[in-house]
Design an enzyme around this catalytic site. Structure first.
Site, PDB file in Angstrom:
ATOM      1  N   THR A 286      -5.799   7.092   2.922  1.00 40.16           N
ATOM      2  CA  THR A 286      -4.364   7.672   3.840  1.00 40.16           C
ATOM      3  C   THR A 286      -3.333   6.820   3.662  1.00 40.16           C
ATOM      4  O   THR A 286      -2.813   6.193   2.408  1.00 40.16           O
ATOM      5  CB  THR A 286      -4.471   6.813   4.859  1.00 40.16           C
ATOM      6  OG1 THR A 286      -4.337   5.377   4.272  1.00 40.16           O
ATOM      7  CG2 THR A 286      -6.152   6.924   4.734  1.00 40.16           C
ATOM      8  N   ASP A 287      -1.568   7.799   3.945  1.00 39.90           N
ATOM      9  CA  ASP A 287      -0.366   6.404   3.884  1.00 39.90           C
ATOM     10  C   ASP A 287      -0.471   5.590   4.246  1.00 39.90           C
ATOM     11  O   ASP A 287      -1.667   5.380   5.561  1.00 39.90           O
ATOM     12  CB  ASP A 287       0.386   7.886   4.133  1.00 39.90           C
ATOM     13  CG  ASP A 287       1.608   7.833   4.665  1.00 39.90           C
ATOM     14  OD1 ASP A 287       1.977   6.906   3.138  1.00 39.90           O
ATOM     15  OD2 ASP A 287       2.711   8.006   3.915  1.00 39.90           O
TER      16      ASP A 287
END
Length: 581
Positions: A286-287
């Site tokens: 994920t970011d």
């Protein structure tokens, strides 16, 4: 299950045995810990604290915050020495080694590389980034950015994108990766931000992003970029908090708008599209999870395990480490996170660690002599080369260039910086560099006042505003100035969705009233889209960076001592006719 003999892992039997043995020896908590890349936010190195954290949380990866190269090296190697399973140590090097440590080299922005001919500057950017990040113990590069810059209003990826065409992005991203691998074959590269930023103007730090392209439009641009890099062995992908609604509607017929989620939480985008259709076998992360783009769409107790359930293998950062890991454990105990999905993610994590040879101590703990590479002369030469080859003359419709300081010496300098955000503001150091470089080139510099600087120099007073309203007689100005130079060094991050030119006060004498009185030149030291706010300037230069090398190179080109070699992307004209005049 994960095919660890296939791209991008390509593991041999011995490496696969290490993965199997390590996985089978893990407790549930250790497996959950592997899913997290955690931020080291406390400055300094406390080995007992580090050891205690590792023993409690069993994290799979590390990002650090702050510290000089010696401190960061000690910190990263201390983590590795005390971790049961070797750690990913990640770096974020958009512009060079300066993204790893403050002593690192600023080479170029992606936009700068895209403006140059060929891809050598992107290669150098990757090489210097890889070399300097490796020196402090990093083994995972959160780059390259492969967003396609479609919307000139978007400032979160403006300088971070190689351009508005998929092929240019592919060529430069490929070169960046090759540079990183030449610097360190045992460093993974990450394409970001899937499914793609640059279509709208919103910043996922503040709101969920929406890539509104049709399925066909997406496939021709972002899809082409990702499919190409995946076919070439891309190791990792960072997923943005960005929805791709038309693709979601295709993959899930009848999906309601309220159920369209950012890609980080979207099974149809991660599992159905990225894994199954695009055949990506590498690591998905994920970011940063503190972004509102994720938290605005789901409760955290749902989002943390939800990202793993949807198809992410790793989760970037934690709010409260114990709480976030407990959310994952509860989802597992409740059957929402299946044993199969957890095993797949952890095996992929371990497989990437084996692929990078992180089981070899000489790989995860570099020779301290490598610190000498950080900021070295050879790397600074790469920055000079990029500045020379990429700085762009966007337009010069009134033929104001070149400016010979022997003939036109007197310059009226208007420096526009970002709005100060702290009472500790004492002046913009870049402004001083601009003045020094102009004077070194032979100019006499008359500096237009700035309201912020007047408040610092004179104290808070209504007379500062009065002074900013002062406009001398036009003829007197013409008689004492040969030309005007407007230097714009404006940048923002995670505070507003769009960043535009903001003069230091209203009705300011900075405003380009002088544009038709004397030849006037504009120069950006950051974003490429400033013509939207100063379209009346007939000469404009994109210098791409507020660094001395770039400022000096831009002035040399402005004075005719060096030619402009960069090519402007169409987005610089912001979709307007008047910006071209």
């Amino acid at each position: 299950m994960v095919d660890l003999k296939a791209n991008p892992f390509n593991l041999n039997d011995e490496q696969i045995k290490w993965v199997e043995d390590t996985y089978n020896s893990m407790s549930l908590d250790e497996k959950i810990g592997q899913l997290f890349v955690l931020l080291k936010a406390i400055p300094g190195v406390n080995e007992e604290l580090i050891k205690g954290t590792l023993d409690q949380f069993h994290q799979g990866g590390l990002r650090w915050q702050g510290g000089d190269k010696e401190t960061v090296y000690l910190q990263n190697t201390t983590y590795q020495k005390n971790s049961k399973v070797p750690l990913f140590v990640a770096a974020n090097c958009d512009d060079g080694g300066i993204g790893a440590v403050p002593e690192g080299t600023f080479v170029a922005t992606a936009a700068e590389c895209g403006a140059g001919e060929g891809t050598e500057n992107a290669y150098n950017l990757g090489y210097v980034s890889g070399k300097e990040a490796s020196a402090i113990g990093c083994n995972w590069m959160f780059n390259p950015v492969v967003d396609v810059y479609k919307n000139w209003r978007n400032t979160i990826v403006n300088t971070r994108s190689f351009g508005s065409e998929a092929d240019k992005v592919i060529d430069n991203a490929r070169a960046y990766i090759k540079g990183v691998k030449a610097a360190n074959p045992n460093m993974a590269c990450t394409a970001k931000h899937f499914p793609g930023d640059g279509v709208e103007e919103l910043d996922q730090h503040l709101v969920m992003g929406v890539n509104n392209l049709s399925v066909d439009e997406w496939e021709e641009s972002f899809g082409k970029v990702y499919r190409t890099l995946i076919d070439e062995g891309l190791e990792a992908i960072m997923v943005g908090h960005i929805a791709l609604p038309e693709m979601s509607r295709k993959l899930v017929p009848g999906i309601e708008d309220k159920d369209i989620k950012p890609a980080t939480l979207s099974k149809e985008l991660l599992t159905d599209l990225l894994r199954e259709d695009m055949n990506f076998n590498g690591l998905v992360i994920t970011d940063a999870s503190h972004m509102v783009g994720m938290s605005a769409t789901s409760k955290r107790c749902d989002a943390v395990p939800g990202a793993i359930i949807a198809g992410c293998d790793m989760f970037l950062f934690a709010n409260d480490i114990a709480e976030d890991m407990a959310y994952v454990r509860k989802a597992y105990e409740d059957g929402l996170l299946t044993e199969e999905r957890l095993e797949e993610a952890v095996r992929r994590i371990l497989g990437m660690k084996a692929h990078l040879n992180l089981t070899d101590e000489s790989v995860i703990i570099p020779d301290k002599k490598e610190l000498d590479n950080i900021g070295c002369e050879a790397h600074r030469e790469c920055a000079k080369k990029a500045a020379d080859e990429c700085i762009t003359l966007v337009k010069d419709t009134y033929k104001n260039l070149p400016v010979n300081p022997d003939e036109k010496k007197r310059v009226f300098l208007v420096y526009v910086g970002s709005t100060p955000t702290t009472k500790g503001y004492t002046g913009d150091p870049v402004k001083k560099v601009v003045i020094e470089e102009l004077e070194n080139a032979g100019f006499e510099v008359d500096v237009c006042p700035s309201y912020y600087d007047l408040e610092v120099e004179n104290g808070v007073s209504p007379m500062n505003f009065v002074k900013m309203l002062n406009h001398e007689p036009r003829q007197a100005f013409i008689d004492t100035h040969d030309f005007a130079l407007v230097v714009i060094n404006v940048k923002g991050y995670a505070q507003e969705n769009e960043v535009r030119v903001r003069w230091s006060c209203n009705h300011s004498c900075e405003l380009p009233w002088y544009n038709e009185e004397v030849p006037t030149i504009g120069m950006s030291l950051n974003y490429t889209n400033h013509l939207i706010d100063v379209p009346q300037l007939h000469t404009f230069i994109n210098a791409y960076a507020p660094k001395r090398e770039h400022i000096r190179a831009a002035i040399e080109k402005m004075t005719g001592k060096s030619e402009f070699k960069g090519t402007a992307d169409e987005t610089v004209f912001c979709g307007r006719w008047d910006t071209r005049l």
